[in-house]
Write a protein that holds these residues in place. Structure first.
Motif, PDB file in Angstrom:
ATOM      1  N   ASN A  81      41.761  36.074  48.692  1.00 50.16           N
ATOM      2  CA  ASN A  81      41.158  35.846  47.384  1.00 50.16           C
ATOM      3  C   ASN A  81      40.838  37.198  46.764  1.00 50.16           C
ATOM      4  OD1 ASN A  81      38.427  35.355  45.654  1.00 50.16           O
ATOM      5  ND2 ASN A  81      39.793  33.584  45.555  1.00 50.16           N
ATOM      6  N   LEU A  82      41.424  37.465  45.592  1.00 54.76           N
ATOM      7  CA  LEU A  82      41.227  38.734  44.906  1.00 54.76           C
ATOM      8  C   LEU A  82      40.135  38.594  43.849  1.00 54.76           C
ATOM      9  CD1 LEU A  82      44.961  39.650  44.245  1.00 54.76           C
ATOM     10  CD2 LEU A  82      43.515  40.519  46.091  1.00 54.76           C
ATOM     11  N   LYS A  83      39.395  39.688  43.629  1.00 46.45           N
ATOM     12  CA  LYS A  83      38.386  39.694  42.575  1.00 46.45           C
ATOM     13  C   LYS A  83      38.271  41.088  41.977  1.00 46.45           C
ATOM     14  CE  LYS A  83      33.671  38.371  41.377  1.00 46.45           C
ATOM     15  NZ  LYS A  83      32.406  37.715  41.819  1.00 46.45           N
ATOM     16  N   ASN A  84      38.213  41.133  40.644  1.00 42.24           N
ATOM     17  CA  ASN A  84      37.951  42.388  39.948  1.00 42.24           C
ATOM     18  C   ASN A  84      36.443  42.583  39.864  1.00 42.24           C
ATOM     19  OD1 ASN A  84      37.678  44.561  38.258  1.00 42.24           O
ATOM     20  ND2 ASN A  84      39.012  43.774  36.644  1.00 42.24           N
ATOM     21  N   LYS A  85      35.917  43.506  40.662  1.00 42.70           N
ATOM     22  CA  LYS A  85      34.472  43.743  40.725  1.00 42.70           C
ATOM     23  C   LYS A  85      34.008  44.751  39.673  1.00 42.70           C
ATOM     24  CE  LYS A  85      32.280  42.642  44.079  1.00 42.70           C
ATOM     25  NZ  LYS A  85      31.389  41.497  44.424  1.00 42.70           N
ATOM     26  N   GLY A  86      34.944  45.308  38.922  1.00 40.08           N
ATOM     27  CA  GLY A  86      34.596  46.353  37.974  1.00 40.08           C
ATOM     28  C   GLY A  86      34.190  45.837  36.610  1.00 40.08           C
ATOM     29  N   LYS A  87      34.056  46.778  35.680  1.00 42.60           N
ATOM     30  CA  LYS A  87      33.639  46.453  34.316  1.00 42.60           C
ATOM     31  C   LYS A  87      34.776  46.587  33.308  1.00 42.60           C
ATOM     32  CE  LYS A  87      28.843  47.837  35.172  1.00 42.60           C
ATOM     33  NZ  LYS A  87      27.713  48.722  34.746  1.00 42.60           N
ATOM     34  N   LYS A  88      35.988  46.806  33.803  1.00 43.53           N
ATOM     35  CA  LYS A  88      37.153  46.896  32.929  1.00 43.53           C
ATOM     36  C   LYS A  88      38.337  46.202  33.602  1.00 43.53           C
ATOM     37  CE  LYS A  88      38.338  51.452  34.781  1.00 43.53           C
ATOM     38  NZ  LYS A  88      38.602  52.870  34.463  1.00 43.53           N
ATOM     39  N   PRO A  89      39.346  45.833  32.839  1.00 45.19           N
ATOM     40  CA  PRO A  89      40.510  45.163  33.437  1.00 45.19           C
ATOM     41  C   PRO A  89      41.172  46.054  34.485  1.00 45.19           C
ATOM     42  CG  PRO A  89      40.550  44.975  31.043  1.00 45.19           C
ATOM     43  CD  PRO A  89      39.467  45.955  31.371  1.00 45.19           C
ATOM     44  N   CYS A  90      41.692  45.426  35.515  1.00 42.53           N
ATOM     45  CA  CYS A  90      42.428  46.186  36.526  1.00 42.53           C
ATOM     46  C   CYS A  90      43.801  46.557  35.968  1.00 42.53           C
ATOM     47  CB  CYS A  90      42.557  45.388  37.810  1.00 42.53           C
ATOM     48  SG  CYS A  90      43.810  44.083  37.765  1.00 42.53           S
ATOM     49  N   PRO A  91      44.448  47.576  36.493  1.00 40.05           N
ATOM     50  CA  PRO A  91      45.807  47.893  36.065  1.00 40.05           C
ATOM     51  C   PRO A  91      46.749  46.712  36.337  1.00 40.05           C
ATOM     52  CG  PRO A  91      44.872  49.690  37.347  1.00 40.05           C
ATOM     53  CD  PRO A  91      43.933  48.534  37.490  1.00 40.05           C
ATOM     54  N   PRO A  92      47.843  46.632  35.598  1.00 37.46           N
ATOM     55  CA  PRO A  92      48.742  45.482  35.749  1.00 37.46           C
ATOM     56  C   PRO A  92      49.346  45.395  37.154  1.00 37.46           C
ATOM     57  CG  PRO A  92      49.234  46.712  33.742  1.00 37.46           C
ATOM     58  CD  PRO A  92      48.278  47.539  34.538  1.00 37.46           C
ATOM     59  N   LEU A  93      49.586  44.152  37.575  1.00 30.95           N
ATOM     60  CA  LEU A  93      50.300  43.880  38.822  1.00 30.95           C
ATOM     61  C   LEU A  93      51.709  43.415  38.483  1.00 30.95           C
ATOM     62  CD1 LEU A  93      47.509  41.941  40.775  1.00 30.95           C
ATOM     63  CD2 LEU A  93      48.222  44.325  41.112  1.00 30.95           C
ATOM     64  N   TYR A  94      52.689  43.917  39.239  1.00 26.89           N
ATOM     65  CA  TYR A  94      54.088  43.598  38.994  1.00 26.89           C
ATOM     66  C   TYR A  94      54.711  42.809  40.151  1.00 26.89           C
ATOM     67  CZ  TYR A  94      53.943  46.773  35.020  1.00 26.89           C
ATOM     68  OH  TYR A  94      53.632  47.369  33.819  1.00 26.89           O
ATOM     69  N   GLY A  95      53.940  42.581  41.181  1.00 18.54           N
ATOM     70  CA  GLY A  95      54.450  41.812  42.311  1.00 18.54           C
ATOM     71  C   GLY A  95      53.303  41.306  43.161  1.00 18.54           C
ATOM     72  N   ILE A  96      53.391  40.050  43.592  1.00 15.48           N
ATOM     73  CA  ILE A  96      52.412  39.461  44.500  1.00 15.48           C
ATOM     74  C   ILE A  96      53.167  38.913  45.695  1.00 15.48           C
ATOM     75  CG2 ILE A  96      50.746  37.599  44.817  1.00 15.48           C
ATOM     76  CD1 ILE A  96      49.906  37.930  41.932  1.00 15.48           C
ATOM     77  N   HIS A  97      52.889  39.465  46.865  1.00 17.29           N
ATOM     78  CA  HIS A  97      53.576  39.081  48.096  1.00 17.29           C
ATOM     79  C   HIS A  97      52.542  38.549  49.092  1.00 17.29           C
ATOM     80  CE1 HIS A  97      56.795  42.369  47.081  1.00 17.29           C
ATOM     81  NE2 HIS A  97      56.835  41.337  46.247  1.00 17.29           N
ATOM     82  N   PRO A  98      52.286  37.248  49.110  1.00 18.44           N
ATOM     83  CA  PRO A  98      51.293  36.700  50.053  1.00 18.44           C
ATOM     84  C   PRO A  98      51.656  36.892  51.519  1.00 18.44           C
ATOM     85  CG  PRO A  98      51.678  35.178  48.244  1.00 18.44           C
ATOM     86  CD  PRO A  98      52.731  36.231  48.143  1.00 18.44           C
ATOM     87  N   LEU A  99      52.937  37.226  51.801  1.00 17.42           N
ATOM     88  CA  LEU A  99      53.331  37.599  53.169  1.00 17.42           C
ATOM     89  C   LEU A  99      54.244  38.801  53.086  1.00 17.42           C
ATOM     90  CD1 LEU A  99      53.234  36.891  56.222  1.00 17.42           C
ATOM     91  CD2 LEU A  99      55.366  35.651  55.874  1.00 17.42           C
ATOM     92  N   SER A 100      53.926  39.822  53.878  1.00 21.58           N
ATOM     93  CA  SER A 100      54.753  41.025  53.928  1.00 21.58           C
ATOM     94  C   SER A 100      54.649  41.620  55.325  1.00 21.58           C
ATOM     95  CB  SER A 100      54.285  42.039  52.876  1.00 21.58           C
ATOM     96  OG  SER A 100      55.061  43.222  52.928  1.00 21.58           O
ATOM     97  N   LEU A 101      55.717  41.504  56.107  1.00 20.41           N
ATOM     98  CA  LEU A 101      55.763  42.023  57.475  1.00 20.41           C
ATOM     99  C   LEU A 101      56.963  42.954  57.613  1.00 20.41           C
ATOM    100  CD1 LEU A 101      55.053  38.719  59.466  1.00 20.41           C
ATOM    101  CD2 LEU A 101      53.397  40.495  58.854  1.00 20.41           C
ATOM    102  N   PHE A 102      56.814  43.984  58.443  1.00 24.09           N
ATOM    103  CA  PHE A 102      57.871  44.975  58.611  1.00 24.09           C
ATOM    104  C   PHE A 102      57.970  45.384  60.072  1.00 24.09           C
ATOM    105  CE2 PHE A 102      59.287  49.433  58.783  1.00 24.09           C
ATOM    106  CZ  PHE A 102      60.521  49.308  58.151  1.00 24.09           C
TER     107      PHE A 102
END
Length: 648
Positions: A81-102
């Motif tokens: 669960n993500l949350k912006n705790k700041g007082k301004k918008p977060c920078p844009p996200l261009y990818g969301i990978h709920p699973l990433s293994l290498f």
């Protein structure tokens, strides 16, 4: 990190070469991965709780992670669960990978298994539920990627599930997510990504975003061992119970195929009488019961008139039919398609703010709107209480992608919409625990771990005509899904009578949930008696369809290839073997069985109850059956053998 969090369940073969990380990833501008630092991690009785914070420009972004261990299963669920705790918008996200293994240096060989989605193919072998198996060989290769269908429905191309085997162990996984997705396996080395396409997604101050939970089942052995571990996880731990209990594949009737809207109450009562005689358990009223589509009209014209019954078909309402069904010992069900509505329908006129509107004939419900969620819950729940419904076919005949994109180009609307969809289904199940929900989407075009958590069975495809195609689809889907989920039907046109039907036509739909459609009242007494007997036999072995599955032959890759399948109880004390022959194929073959107790002694019985007596064939050890094999008689086109371990 992830190695520590997964180490209680992950086999050694997978731990070797696995690079440490969080197990998930966000991408910023230019595809650069967001860096994180761990603020806290705590071992709990159920797994791990971890708090992370972004670095650099993403320092206001916090992630609350949960790694949940699933009781009695070798499985974990990874949630973020993500949350912006700041007082301004977060920078844009261009990818969301709920699973990433290498893996930097994985063991070998490496095999992949995945499946085609719930399409409506009229050719053999179909793409629908076709098993795809690959071995990673070359370091010089493009990524192998599977993804959602182009219209946004999750399984409108592939099932969103993948199995990976490294050496002699592996994992099977899927996201609890009913929108756009992709899974990519990249070589060289081994990179595994499950992602959701987004573009410049920004979290405002205080805003949260919950990523889809990823369900991972670990196993040791071969691909079939992985398949069975995943099937067991779905059946026992993930899919909903019915009235608090595990349940078996049902026997149902639905009028739709070859009947469509051409019915009335008198016609349906004749089908009720026949279904009760045959041993059907659920009688389902499909599309066309509402006002607006007419006797032989287009069912979609009336979609959205949920509070107006077609009085031409039901002069005294549907209550009389529902009561008649119950009086014959069956449970009554009904069809809904609430996420789409015709422009001229009642619900659009009364609640235009509930819908995405692109100007076409049909509007798409906006389930990110809580008022719309509440309204749909009350509509369906009202009918459940009014008619004592015990089954709903929850259909979805529209692609959401253009509607989502028109509302929000970033992709964030998907998250809110899918949360709303799950809330609707969860609340309906909470209010009505004895209600069976059948997930449908123009066939099986929205099958994923999100809908599977909220559906007791699935209408796997709108192709119902050809027995070989139907058998192929149920067989293929069994590679990942337990049999209770896989509903397919034998249809009969109005006045169609027997149509030369034989055992193949029915047994080919008995590798999962079994259904009849159309004018079964037109059958001859001879066919009725045979089908009644076969349904009784099906009820004797259907408990095995949710246990271990072994394909004794490969999934057909050529037009003249049938197949032989086996289901075995967890205790190895029972099994069934189902065989299917294509026209022109050899009528017999001897095949080694799988999954038996090598030291056990089994009685083998031919239980084809199709105008003939059952026949005891032989008694043999499990070892002999798994080495020398069992002779399979396919002269009738299909066969079913039952094995029982004898007590010595």
């Amino acid at each position: 990190m992830v190695k520590k969090w997964f180490q209680e369940f992950m086999p050694e073969e997978l731990m070797e070469g696995l690079e440490d990380g969080l197990g998930w990833r966000l991408l910023g501008e230019a595809g650069e991965a967001v860096e994180w630092k761990i603020l806290a991690e705590k071992r709990t009785g159920e797994g791990w709780e971890i708090l992370v914070e972004g670095e650099g420009g993403y320092s206001d972004l916090q992630g609350a992670m949960v790694v949940e261990f699933v009781e009695n299963q070798r499985a974990v669920v990874l949630s973020v669960n993500l949350k912006n705790k700041g007082k301004k918008p977060c920078p844009p996200l261009y990818g969301i990978h709920p699973l990433s293994l290498f893996w930097s240096q994985p063991k070998r060989p490496i095999f992949l298994r995945y499946s085609g989605g719930g399409l409506t193919d009229g050719f053999y072998p179909p793409i629908a539920y076709q098993e795809f198996t690959s071995e990673l060989l070359s370091y010089a290769s493009e990524p192998l990627t599977i993804e959602a269908g182009p219209d946004g429905r999750s399984s409108n191309r592939y099932l969103p599930i993948m199995e990976i085997m490294i050496d002699k162990a592996g994992l099977v996984f899927g996201m609890e997510w009913s929108g756009l997705w992709f899974i990519s396996v990249h070589h060289p080395f081994l990179s595994l990504t499950a992602g959701i396409p987004v573009f410049q997604l920004v979290l405002e101050p205080g805003e949260t975003l919950t990523l889809p939970p990823v369900h991972i089942v670990f196993f040791e052995g071969d691909l079939d061992d992985g398949s069975n571990a995943f099937r067991r996880y779905l059946y026992e731990s993930h899919c909903p119970k019915l009235d608090g209990k595990l349940f078996l594949p049902p026997v149902s009737y639905d009028h739709w195929f070859h009947i469509a809207c051409d019915f009335n109450e008198e016609f349906l009562r004749k089908q009720v009488d026949r279904c009760a005689e045959l041993g059907v358990e659920y009688f389902v009223l499909d599309a066309g019961w509402y006002a607006g589509c007419g006797d032989k009209g287009d069912f979609s014209k009336g979609v959205g008139n949920w509070n107006r019954v077609d009085m031409g078909k039901f002069p005294k309402g549907i209550e009389n039919l529902a009561e008649y069904v119950r009086s014959k010992g069956m449970k009554f069900g009904m069809w809904f398609e609430v996420e789409r509505a015709h422009r001229e329908s009642d619900i659009v006129k009364e609640h235009p703010n509930w819908f995405f509107d692109l100007g076409g004939e049909f509007l798409h419900l906006d389930l990110s709107n809580k008022e719309a969620q509440d309204g749909i819950i009350e509509i369906i729940s009202g009918w459940v209480k009014r008619l004592d419904l015990r089954w709903i076919r929850y259909d979805y005949n529209i692609g959401p992608k253009p509607f989502w994109e028109s509302a929000d180009r970033t992709g964030e609307i998907q998250f809110k919409y899918i949360e709303g969809l799950y809330r609707v289904l969860d609340e309906i199940m909470r209010r009505h625990p004895a209600l069976l929900i059948e997930c449908c989407a123009s066939g099986g075009r929205r099958i994923d771990l999100g809908t599977l958590k909220r559906a007791h069975t699935i209408w796997i495809s709108d192709h119902t005509d050809d027995p070989h195609i139907c058998r192929f689809m149920q067989s293929g889907a069994n590679r990942f899904l337990p049999g209770n989920l896989l509903n397919s039907a034998v249809p009969t046109p109005i006045g169609g009578k027997d149509m030369g039907r034989d055992i193949l036509d029915f047994l080919s739909r008995m590798i999962g949930a079994f259904s009849l459609d159309g004018d079964v009242a037109s059958w001859s007494p001879e066919l009725r008696e045979k089908v009644k007997s076969l349904i009784m036999t099906y009820k004797e072995f259907r408990h095995l369809l949710v246990q271990d599955f072994y394909p004794l032959t490969g999934h057909s890759k050529a037009p003249k290839q049938g197949e032989v399948l086996q289901f075995v109880s967890r205790e190895k004390d029972e099994a069934i073997v189902l065989g299917f022959r294509m026209p022109g194929e050899c009528p017999g073959r001897t095949l080694p069985l799988k999954g038996l107790d090598p030291e056990g002694i089994y009685m083998v019985e031919d239980i084809r109850s199709w105008g003939r007596e059952r026949k005891k064939l032989l008694t043999s050890s499990g070892y002999a059956l798994m080495t020398k094999g069992l002779e399979i008689d396919l002269s009738a086109g299909a066969c079913v053998y039952y094995l029982k371990k004898l007590k010595m």
